[in-house]
Design an enzyme around this catalytic site. Sequence first.
Site, PDB file in Angstrom:
ATOM      1  CG  ASP A  80     -18.176 -66.426  11.241  1.00 39.76           C
ATOM      2  OD1 ASP A  80     -19.106 -66.988  11.843  1.00 39.76           O
ATOM      3  OD2 ASP A  80     -18.332 -65.774  10.190  1.00 39.76           O
ATOM      4  CG  ASN A 234     -22.493 -64.166  13.362  1.00 36.87           C
ATOM      5  OD1 ASN A 234     -22.784 -64.109  14.550  1.00 36.87           O
ATOM      6  ND2 ASN A 234     -21.619 -65.028  12.897  1.00 36.87           N
TER       7      ASN A 234
HETATM    8 ZN    ZN Z   1     -22.762 -67.434   9.633  1.00 34.49          ZN
END
Ligand code: ZN
Length: 288
Positions: A80, A234
């Site tokens: 990420d 997310n």
């Molecule tokens: Zn993010």
Amino acid sequence: MAETKEILEKARQAGYALGAFNAGNLELVQAIVQAAQARQAPLIIETSSGEAEFFGQENFLDVVANLRQGHGFPILTNFDHGPGLEECQRAIEDGYNLVHFDGSKLPYEENVKITKALVEEAHQKGILVEGEIDKILGKSEPHPNEDSESVQASGSYTDPEKAADFVSQTGVDILAVFVGNLHGTYRQPPKLDLERLNLIAQKLPCFLSLHGGSGLLAEEIQKAIKIGQIVKININTELRVVYKETLENVLKGSEEVAIYKIMPPVMAAVQKVVEEKIQVFGSGQKEG
Ligand SMILES: [Zn+2]
């Protein structure tokens, strides 16, 4: 496990999104996998570079590889907000299923160049790449005194034309869009520019991701999924907060010192949040 692209394509066609949940330690990974199991939901477990460093990147990937065995639904891994070329190359070598290169702070041409190089490298190994051109603002933490509208106003909303150029130049698989979504939680949940999201979705051939899922209302998320290209949402802040708050409550006034007795309620609380998100994203009872 099916190829990552097929898993995301299936979500796009059926109109649901996979949650991408951040995990900075073993208990978080276990809690997320338990939620996936309880809901029979395909999902993504991800680490930021800070989380990967704390966990040990190879440890994280090994743990997920162990836990995903024997399940009928896919559990993908994502790196990420990879901050640079080298970190993302290492993530590709170590074998994440998805790698997000966040070049949003770079000059556009530089971002294009690095993203394109990573896409070529990743695709040779069947790994997908997520790109970002417009910074998604905010830290993954509560911002109780901040007004989401003023934070949104300081950002640069993703322009459909520019996004189309970026995707065609880089061949990126997923684009992280900024349509009012912010990292963290705010005094009032941010409203999304759904009209803009719709234009972006119509213009781009690739998948889209929605960062900052923690701060958004369920109905806002569902409207965004309905537009049709968002397959990854997310979630970090809500997991961090529930973990810390539950741990504090468990420890308060307790004499317990055995970690295996302290952690189960914390993991159960995290699992509950993940299951609620799966419900909102419509990804339960899917084989992926
Ligand atoms: Zn993010």
